[in-house]
Scaffold this motif. Structure first.
Motif, short mmCIF file in Angstrom:
data_model
loop_
_atom_site.label_atom_id
_atom_site.label_comp_id
_atom_site.label_asym_id
_atom_site.label_seq_id
_atom_site.Cartn_x
_atom_site.Cartn_y
_atom_site.Cartn_z
N UNK A 142 7.57 8.99 -0.33
CA UNK A 142 6.78 9.86 0.11
C UNK A 142 7.21 10.50 1.58
N UNK A 143 7.96 9.85 2.21
CA UNK A 143 8.74 10.51 3.43
C UNK A 143 9.68 11.56 3.11
N UNK A 144 10.23 11.17 1.74
CA UNK A 144 11.36 12.20 1.47
C UNK A 144 10.87 13.44 0.79
N UNK A 171 1.75 18.85 2.70
CA UNK A 171 2.74 18.39 3.29
C UNK A 171 3.34 16.96 2.97
N UNK A 172 3.02 16.57 1.84
CA UNK A 172 3.68 15.44 1.04
C UNK A 172 3.40 15.62 -0.22
N UNK A 184 12.80 18.81 4.90
CA UNK A 184 13.05 20.15 4.68
C UNK A 184 11.99 20.97 4.70
N UNK A 185 10.77 20.53 5.31
CA UNK A 185 9.64 21.32 4.99
C UNK A 185 9.00 21.25 6.59
N UNK A 232 5.86 15.39 10.54
CA UNK A 232 4.64 14.72 10.64
C UNK A 232 4.96 13.44 9.84
N UNK A 233 5.72 13.60 8.81
CA UNK A 233 5.87 12.44 7.82
C UNK A 233 6.73 11.54 8.10
#
Length: 151
Positions: free
Chosen positions: A80-82, A47-48, A86-87, A92-93
């Motif tokens: 990290x957030x970037x 997820x990241x 688009x996922x 969540x992030x």
């Protein structure tokens, strides 16, 4: 939490490479340009994504000599957030690090004083005897995170 996700990602990638036969692989030591090989797969799985130079341990190792540590941390958190944009994990992030203001006057009246405090915080968090993340539950990391946020 930054430490946790850095260690979690490193262990995940190291295990995959070790299982594939490269027992000397250490994600922490990989050049950022060589680390892109796994980005899409890791974001889909975890997820990241965090580049090796942005891992907690590597930022901590350079922290005392980084005159722009506050900017480094801000960039790392944004990256990290970037990585999740688009996922499926974007919601969540997104905003995960919004409560962390590395430029706050509460850390010090000058950039140098803020950075001194940030180095101490990184060292304190890095020195917490949490062991290997695989051997602990998220509760231990969560408790440490909550404690530090309260302080």
């Amino acid at each position: 939490f930054y430490r946790f996700i850095s260690e979690n990602l490193t262990a995940y990638l190291n295990k995959h490479e070790h299982d594939a036969g490269d027992v000397s692989f250490d994600y922490r030591l990989v050049a950022d340009s060589d680390a892109e090989f796994a980005r899409d797969e890791v974001v889909a799985e975890k997820g990241f994504y965090i580049l090796p130079s942005d891992l907690f341990a590597n930022v901590r190792d350079r922290a005392s000599g980084d005159e722009n540590l506050n900017e480094t941390l801000e960039r790392v958190f944004k990256n990290i957030e970037a990585s999740a944009m688009g996922t499926d994990s974007e919601d969540d992030i997104k905003g995960l690090f919004d409560d962390l203001d590395v430029n706050s006057n509460k850390l010090g009246s000058t950039v140098a004083k803020r950075n001194q405090k940030l180095v101490k915080l990184l060292d304190a968090i890095g020195d917490l005897p949490l062991g290997r993340w695989e051997d602990n539950s998220i509760d231990l990391f969560g408790d440490a995170y909550e404690y530090l946020m309260q302080m």
